[in-house]
Design a protein around this motif. Structure first.
Motif, PDB file in Angstrom:
ATOM      1  N   LEU B 188      -2.077  -6.479  13.000  1.00 17.10           N
ATOM      2  CA  LEU B 188      -2.158  -7.102  11.619  1.00 17.10           C
ATOM      3  C   LEU B 188      -3.106  -8.333  11.678  1.00 17.10           C
ATOM      4  CD1 LEU B 188       1.431  -6.936  10.476  1.00 17.10           C
ATOM      5  CD2 LEU B 188      -0.611  -5.868   9.577  1.00 17.10           C
ATOM      6  N   PHE B 229      -6.093  -5.095   2.811  1.00 21.95           N
ATOM      7  CA  PHE B 229      -4.721  -5.403   2.907  1.00 21.95           C
ATOM      8  C   PHE B 229      -3.774  -4.151   2.258  1.00 21.95           C
ATOM      9  CE2 PHE B 229      -4.108 -10.286   3.497  1.00 21.95           C
ATOM     10  CZ  PHE B 229      -4.353 -10.057   4.869  1.00 21.95           C
ATOM     11  N   LEU B 230      -4.577  -3.494   1.264  1.00 23.64           N
ATOM     12  CA  LEU B 230      -3.893  -2.485   0.719  1.00 23.64           C
ATOM     13  C   LEU B 230      -3.782  -1.038   1.658  1.00 23.64           C
ATOM     14  CD1 LEU B 230      -2.937  -2.149  -2.134  1.00 23.64           C
ATOM     15  CD2 LEU B 230      -4.901  -1.011  -2.878  1.00 23.64           C
ATOM     16  N   ILE B 233      -2.516  -3.096   5.909  1.00 21.11           N
ATOM     17  CA  ILE B 233      -1.095  -3.196   6.296  1.00 21.11           C
ATOM     18  C   ILE B 233      -0.175  -2.007   6.749  1.00 21.11           C
ATOM     19  CG2 ILE B 233       1.105  -4.306   5.357  1.00 21.11           C
ATOM     20  CD1 ILE B 233      -0.434  -6.431   3.883  1.00 21.11           C
ATOM     21  N   LEU B 234      -0.260  -1.025   6.018  1.00 21.52           N
ATOM     22  CA  LEU B 234       0.591   0.175   6.130  1.00 21.52           C
ATOM     23  C   LEU B 234      -0.283   1.108   7.455  1.00 21.52           C
ATOM     24  CD1 LEU B 234       1.751   0.829   2.530  1.00 21.52           C
ATOM     25  CD2 LEU B 234       3.284   0.465   4.505  1.00 21.52           C
ATOM     26  N   THR B 236      -0.829   0.212   9.905  1.00 17.85           N
ATOM     27  CA  THR B 236      -0.513  -0.143  11.081  1.00 17.85           C
ATOM     28  C   THR B 236       0.362   0.919  11.723  1.00 17.85           C
ATOM     29  OG1 THR B 236       0.165  -2.404  10.176  1.00 17.85           O
ATOM     30  CG2 THR B 236       1.174  -2.045  12.530  1.00 17.85           C
TER      31      THR B 236
END
Lengths: 149, 445
Positions: B188, B229-230, B233-234, B236
């Motif tokens: 992140l 971020f869209l 984040i996922l 990850t």
């Protein structure tokens, strides 16, 4: 045409939604019903073994569960490949272990410490790694052909 | 330079340059060790060199980000820095903590968790240092005459980076949980909030270097960081495929990781289009070169090479191999090292008053370091692909494979030498500029 305000909403809204989904997925995947990390068999010896693993920065050369420095072998299945006695001999050696010329730090561990590290590896061996644990064990058809030659 | 206090940035950049030289030195130690020349093993074994190499990377980049923020925030807020003395105190403490950690690594004073090797006891001075840094920036923004989107995105990225350091300070008995939350920090950071910082710095540089209207640049900044971020984040989830957590991450990580290159593509298109649209181009062409180079190489290193091994079906073979090192080197270089070097190239003439840009040495620094890095990742890539095939498909033993792929490390060393030549030229320029001067205040940027 997209305005700056709309772009800002896209950024803030998208971030908030995906972060929320990420948190929910984290809670879901770490819940006891979904646990596949062999948590129930985590013994005091294995925990001490992990501490020794970290204190000596073993990940600075080796990998475990595929994570580390790619300089020395993957240790997730090391007990299956080498057996306890070999692993303990390496950990307790007072001179640098030097397989095929590449040196390992001579840790000179006590037998108790080596046993703890072995317990840590035993615990890791039983973790369900979604198939990664099987990769090194599978010999491809191509390899079989080579072996026949 | 518009404000005297912006000179602080120079000293953070100087610290960055010093740490970068050390990082390259330890990289060479590792490269030669892989070739069998490990004469330093007794004093600097591979795990020490590796840890120092990674942590110096993080600290020199952070120091570069901090220097960039100390230059950008006063200019964007149209005010002097809230406290110059505290900024220097923050620099000194950052250097002390960094040096203590690096020296400590040579005496087994570490955590043994990749990228987070700094002992937890030293995490607290790090946290205090970062809090001081953020307070100085916040107070500057509050007392400033205006608050720009660029400064808010940059500040937001820095605050989020500080907050995300916290999960790495928690102790876990389970290796699985340890790894899970270690990625909250590492992933992140580098595939999330550091891109906010990068985006903020890039927006500032594009505004200054292209002459395109701020509103246009900042609108697209929101789109770029929104896409980051869209997907990021996922995304990850691609670190969670094979570390002992639920296989839902194979689907989620697979889909969103595949989208991650879009954010980097958007960033590259944004930078190139702003450059094309710009009608008042800045004479500092080398700074433009580094800025556009950063956006394009970030897309190739983080986006394309990331996608090359991020799908679960591929990653099951490449996970834990040198393929990751190939991606990691070009991604960090393009996204973060090059943006810091771009910022330094833009700032140096402004704080010293000496317009030494666009010399053949400055251009050679850019091209040699990039050619060197691409040569390096060719070496890593060839070694990694051969390793995957021999070790993961043919089942050949690890060290036998390592001996087979040794030749590729000569390519790596050659690339590293070219890269180091480029960096040496960059640092010669840095030194030739001399130290900051108040006289630079009167000079038109």
């Amino acid at each position: 045409m997209l305005s700056k305000k709309q772009a800002q909403v896209f950024f803030l809204g998208g971030t908030a939604v995906t972060f929320l989904i990420f948190i929910m997925l984290t809670i879901y995947s770490l819940s006891s019903a979904q646990d596949q990390s062999n948590q129930e068999n985590l013994t005091a010896e294995a925990i001490r073994g992990k501490e020794i693993w970290e204190k000596n920065n073993c990940m600075g050369c080796h990998t475990i569960m595929g994570e580390g420095a790619y300089y020395a072998p993957e240790l997730t299945n090391v007990l299956e490949r080498r057996g306890d006695a070999y692993v303990k001999a390496v950990l307790m050696s007072k001179i640098p272990w030097q397989p095929q010329g590449r040196k390992m730090v001579a840790y000179g561990m006590t037998e108790a410490e080596a046993n703890d590290v072995v317990a840590f590896f035993e615990w890791v061996t039983e973790i369900n790694l979604n198939g990664f644990e099987k990769v090194n064990r599978t010999i491809s058809p191509l390899a079989k052909d080579r072996m026949i030659d | 330079m518009k404000y005297k206090s912006q000179k602080v940035a120079y000293w953070f950049f100087a610290l960055s340059m010093l740490l970068l030289v050390l990082q390259l030195t330890y990289g060479f130690i590792m490269g030669f060790a892989r070739l069998g020349y490990d004469g330093l093993h007794e004093w600097i074994p591979f795990n020490t060199a590796h840890t120092v190499h990674l942590n110096l990377l993080v600290v020199w980049l952070l120091s570069g980000f901090m220097g960039a923020a100390y230059y950008i925030i006063p200019e964007e807020s149209e005010t002097e820095l809230w406290s110059v003395k505290l900024a220097y105190l923050q620099l000194i403490t950052l250097a002390i903590v960094g040096v203590t950690a690096v020296v400590g690594f040579h005496f087994n004073y570490w955590e043994g968790r990749k990228f987070l090797e700094i002992p937890r006891i030293l995490d607290w001075p790090v946290a205090l240092n970062v809090i001081l840094f953020l307070v100085i920036l916040l107070m500057t923004i509050i007392k400033g005459k205006k608050t720009s989107t660029t400064s808010l995105v940059l500040f937001g990225g820095l605050v989020a980076a500080a907050l995300l350091y916290l999960p790495g300070m928690i102790t876990f008995d389970s290796q699985v949980l340890d790894s899970f939350f270690r990625w909250w920090v590492v992933h992140l950071w580098v595939e999330g909030v550091w891109e906010l910082i990068m985006g903020g710095i890039m927006a500032f540089l594009l505004i200054k270097l292209t002459g395109v209207d701020r509103e246009v640049i900042e609108k697209w900044l929101y789109v770029v960081v929104g896409l980051t971020f869209l997907s990021g984040i996922l995304g990850t989830g691609h670190h969670y495929y094979y570390i002992g957590v639920n296989n839902i991450w194979l689907i989620v990580g697979g889909i969103f990781s595949a989208l991650e290159p879009l954010a980097f593509l958007a960033m590259a298109l944004w930078a190139v289009n702003m450059y094309r649209k710009g009608e008042k181009k800045h004479p500092n062409k080398t700074a433009i070169l580094w800025t556009l180079g950063s956006a394009i190489v970030a897309f190739l290193g983080a986006g394309v090479l990331g996608l090359a091994h991020t799908l679960p079906q591929t990653n099951i073979y490449t996970h834990g191999t040198l393929v990751t090192a190939m991606h990691g080197h070009l991604a960090f270089w393009g996204a973060y090292a090059m943006i810091v070097l771009a910022m330094i190239t833009y700032v140096l003439p402004n704080v010293t008053g000496r317009k030494l840009f666009d010399t053949s040495r400055a251009r050679s620094a850019f091209w040699l370091s990039n050619i060197g890095m691409f040569t390096m990742i060719s070496g890593f890539g060839a070694a990694g692909i051969a390793q995957v095939y021999m070790e993961r498909k043919l089942g050949i033993e690890f060290m036998e494979v390592q001996n087979e792929i040794k030749v590729h490390f000569w390519v790596l060393i050659t690339g590293a030498t070219i890269l180091s030549t480029g960096i040496t030229l960059f640092i010669i320029d840095f030194i030739k500029y001399g130290t900051p001067s108040d006289e630079a205040l009167e000079i038109q940027e």
